[in-house]
Design a protein around this motif. Structure first.
Motif, PDB file in Angstrom:
ATOM      1  N   LYS A 127       0.855  -1.191   0.000  1.00 52.50           N
ATOM      2  CA  LYS A 127       0.000   0.000   0.000  1.00 52.50           C
ATOM      3  C   LYS A 127       0.892   1.242   0.000  1.00 52.50           C
ATOM      4  O   LYS A 127       2.028   1.213   0.468  1.00 52.50           O
ATOM      5  CB  LYS A 127      -0.941   0.019   1.206  1.00 52.50           C
ATOM      6  N   GLU A 155      -3.505  -4.699   8.350  1.00 53.06           N
ATOM      7  CA  GLU A 155      -3.451  -3.313   7.879  1.00 53.06           C
ATOM      8  C   GLU A 155      -2.102  -2.651   8.179  1.00 53.06           C
ATOM      9  O   GLU A 155      -1.764  -1.626   7.586  1.00 53.06           O
ATOM     10  CB  GLU A 155      -4.577  -2.495   8.520  1.00 53.06           C
ATOM     11  N   ARG A 173       1.930   2.532  10.921  1.00 57.44           N
ATOM     12  CA  ARG A 173       0.626   3.112  11.231  1.00 57.44           C
ATOM     13  C   ARG A 173       0.871   4.551  11.658  1.00 57.44           C
ATOM     14  O   ARG A 173       1.756   4.819  12.472  1.00 57.44           O
ATOM     15  CB  ARG A 173      -0.078   2.331  12.350  1.00 57.44           C
TER      16      ARG A 173
END
Length: 203
Positions: A127, A155, A173
């Protein structure tokens, strides 16, 4: 000034020189108050997970790191520094980590692979993320490690690398990142990652 945490583990000067080469001021710091005051922090490291956690405790860095992360400052863990961000490691039994990210650190399977994983390998971007600006999606970097992170939250995975099994080679993150490879040993693309992290300090 980026603070590089000195807790007795790792090639700190090479990381500092990497930042200097891309125009980012960085200092090797052993004082927790100076780390807490820095606008961005790097946790490098090579060696054993349990020894690293003991040294962080001895130098008074565990609460400081948690405060830096809670404050939303840019934070980068490199190699062992990435692994320490997680909840625990199976190295030499079970050792609690910093618990910044959910998940654990595991050893590559015995007998199936040459361990440590050493040399150049691709980190395939999963990503978009600020560390990867200007870097090919399947760029190669220099690795030296016997353990890998297994995030509980997929994620968190920003890039994967295949070494007998796919593992998370870059996690992140918000402004907290961990990279398993050594950017300071990964030629121009590795230096670009350090430069990209430096840009977060100014943003």
């Amino acid at each position: 000034m980026i603070a590089i945490i000195d807790y007795g583990m790792g090639n700190l000067r090479s990381v500092q020189k990497g930042f200097e080469r891309v125009g980012c001021a960085a200092a090797i710091v052993q004082d927790p108050a100076a780390v807490a005051a820095a606008p961005a922090v790097v946790l490098p490291g090579v060696g054993a997970f349990a020894d690293a956690m003991e040294n962080l405790r001895k130098f008074g860095m565990i609460e400081t790191i948690q405060q830096v992360v809670a404050a939303g400052k840019p934070f980068l863990g490199i190699c062992l520094g990435q692994q320490l961000l997680f909840e625990s490691s199976e190295e030499f039994g079970h050792t609690p980590g910093l618990g910044i990210f959910p998940g654990r650190v595991r050893r590559f399977p015995e007998g199936q692979l040459k361990v440590p994983h050493m040399g150049w390998n691709q980190a395939v971007m999963q990503k978009n993320n600020p560390l990867w600006e200007g870097i090919p999606a399947d760029a190669a970097f220099y690795f030296v490690h016997s353990y890998y992170v297994e995030p509980a939250d997929p994620e968190l995975i920003l890039a994967r690398t295949d070494y007998g099994l796919p593992f998370a080679s870059v996690v992140g993150r918000d402004k907290v990142f961990g990279i398993q490879f050594h950017p300071e040993k990964s030629s121009n693309l590795g230096l670009r990652i350090l430069q990209n992290f430096g840009k977060l300090v100014k943003s």
